[in-house]
Design a protein around this motif. Structure first.
Motif, PDB file in Angstrom:
ATOM      1  N   PRO A   3      28.922  31.406  28.002  1.00  0.00           N
ATOM      2  CA  PRO A   3      27.921  32.129  28.795  1.00  0.00           C
ATOM      3  C   PRO A   3      28.408  32.469  30.196  1.00  0.00           C
ATOM      4  CG  PRO A   3      26.943  30.238  27.705  1.00  0.00           C
ATOM      5  CD  PRO A   3      28.422  30.174  27.448  1.00  0.00           C
ATOM      6  N   ILE A   4      29.192  31.604  30.816  1.00  0.00           N
ATOM      7  CA  ILE A   4      29.653  31.878  32.177  1.00  0.00           C
ATOM      8  C   ILE A   4      30.567  33.097  32.195  1.00  0.00           C
ATOM      9  CG2 ILE A   4      31.640  30.348  32.173  1.00  0.00           C
ATOM     10  CD1 ILE A   4      29.367  30.475  35.104  1.00  0.00           C
ATOM     11  N   PHE A   5      31.431  33.223  31.164  1.00  0.00           N
ATOM     12  CA  PHE A   5      32.313  34.380  31.099  1.00  0.00           C
ATOM     13  C   PHE A   5      31.491  35.647  30.875  1.00  0.00           C
ATOM     14  CE2 PHE A   5      34.808  37.413  28.604  1.00  0.00           C
ATOM     15  CZ  PHE A   5      35.795  37.675  29.521  1.00  0.00           C
ATOM     16  N   THR A   6      30.536  35.562  30.003  1.00  0.00           N
ATOM     17  CA  THR A   6      29.693  36.714  29.720  1.00  0.00           C
ATOM     18  C   THR A   6      28.928  37.127  30.967  1.00  0.00           C
ATOM     19  OG1 THR A   6      29.497  35.984  27.457  1.00  0.00           O
ATOM     20  CG2 THR A   6      27.900  37.593  28.211  1.00  0.00           C
ATOM     21  N   ALA A   7      28.403  36.176  31.697  1.00  0.00           N
ATOM     22  CA  ALA A   7      27.695  36.500  32.939  1.00  0.00           C
ATOM     23  C   ALA A   7      28.646  37.174  33.921  1.00  0.00           C
ATOM     24  CB  ALA A   7      27.096  35.247  33.549  1.00  0.00           C
ATOM     25  N   PHE A   8      29.908  36.712  33.942  1.00  0.00           N
ATOM     26  CA  PHE A   8      30.900  37.328  34.823  1.00  0.00           C
ATOM     27  C   PHE A   8      31.139  38.783  34.431  1.00  0.00           C
ATOM     28  CE2 PHE A   8      35.295  38.571  35.510  1.00  0.00           C
ATOM     29  CZ  PHE A   8      35.338  38.514  36.896  1.00  0.00           C
ATOM     30  N   ASP A 120      34.468  49.289  28.281  1.00  0.00           N
ATOM     31  CA  ASP A 120      35.776  48.794  28.734  1.00  0.00           C
ATOM     32  C   ASP A 120      35.749  47.292  29.010  1.00  0.00           C
ATOM     33  OD1 ASP A 120      36.762  51.370  28.583  1.00  0.00           O
ATOM     34  OD2 ASP A 120      36.693  51.720  30.746  1.00  0.00           O
ATOM     35  N   LYS A 121      34.672  46.796  29.560  1.00  0.00           N
ATOM     36  CA  LYS A 121      34.591  45.393  29.968  1.00  0.00           C
ATOM     37  C   LYS A 121      34.002  44.481  28.899  1.00  0.00           C
ATOM     38  CE  LYS A 121      34.517  46.619  34.767  1.00  0.00           C
ATOM     39  NZ  LYS A 121      35.282  45.825  35.682  1.00  0.00           N
ATOM     40  N   ALA A 122      33.592  45.048  27.772  1.00  0.00           N
ATOM     41  CA  ALA A 122      33.037  44.211  26.700  1.00  0.00           C
ATOM     42  C   ALA A 122      34.118  43.271  26.179  1.00  0.00           C
ATOM     43  CB  ALA A 122      32.517  45.086  25.577  1.00  0.00           C
ATOM     44  N   PRO A 123      33.771  42.028  25.973  1.00  0.00           N
ATOM     45  CA  PRO A 123      34.742  41.074  25.423  1.00  0.00           C
ATOM     46  C   PRO A 123      35.114  41.430  23.981  1.00  0.00           C
ATOM     47  CG  PRO A 123      32.838  39.943  26.351  1.00  0.00           C
ATOM     48  CD  PRO A 123      32.510  41.394  26.314  1.00  0.00           C
TER      49      PRO A 123
END
Length: 137
Positions: A3-8, A120-123
């Motif tokens: 979740p922290i990466f996704t929030a970033f 572009d920024k989607a994991p």
């Protein structure tokens, strides 16, 4: 996805210092701040739906229910409501940014720019729409 990466990733999409020739996408107003806050708070609910493939990012800068079967039947109504709420906020965000730049007519260009940034920024693992088809990034 953590979740922290996704929030970033979401924060980077919303706040990165991209300044297009047509305006300032990082401009902030109380209205823009409120929309961003609403989107941030909703993201915790959306993250597992991106990861499961139930929801994907469209080429228009919105979300779509890509695979409703990835969600139990009893939760599909809330899935649709969640996507609708996110899309309403995204539409408001694009309009607010265009308005804050003094050019409401730029809303569609702001939307196109954000659509590409979201994709572009989607994991990796998230679904994105390309050429009318879904592709797992």
């Amino acid at each position: 996805m953590k979740p922290i990466f996704t929030a970033f990733v979401i924060a980077a999409c919303l706040m990165s210092p991209v300044v297009q020739a047509q305006g300032n996408l990082e401009i902030n107003t109380p209205g823009i701040s409120a929309i961003k806050s609403s989107m941030q708070s909703r993201h915790a609910q959306l993250a597992p739906l991106y990861a499961s493939g139930a929801v994907g990012l469209t080429a228009q800068g919105t979300l779509a229910v890509r695979d409703a079967k990835a969600v139990p039947l009893a939760q599909r109504a809330s899935l649709n409501a969640l996507v609708a709420a996110e899309n309403a906020d995204r539409t408001k965000l694009y309009k607010e940014i265009a308005n804050a730049n003094g050019h409401p007519e730029w809303a569609s260009q702001v939307q196109k720019t954000f659509a590409q940034r979201w994709i572009d920024k989607a994991p990796s693992g998230w679904y994105i729409e390309q050429g009318g088809n879904w592709k797992q990034k």
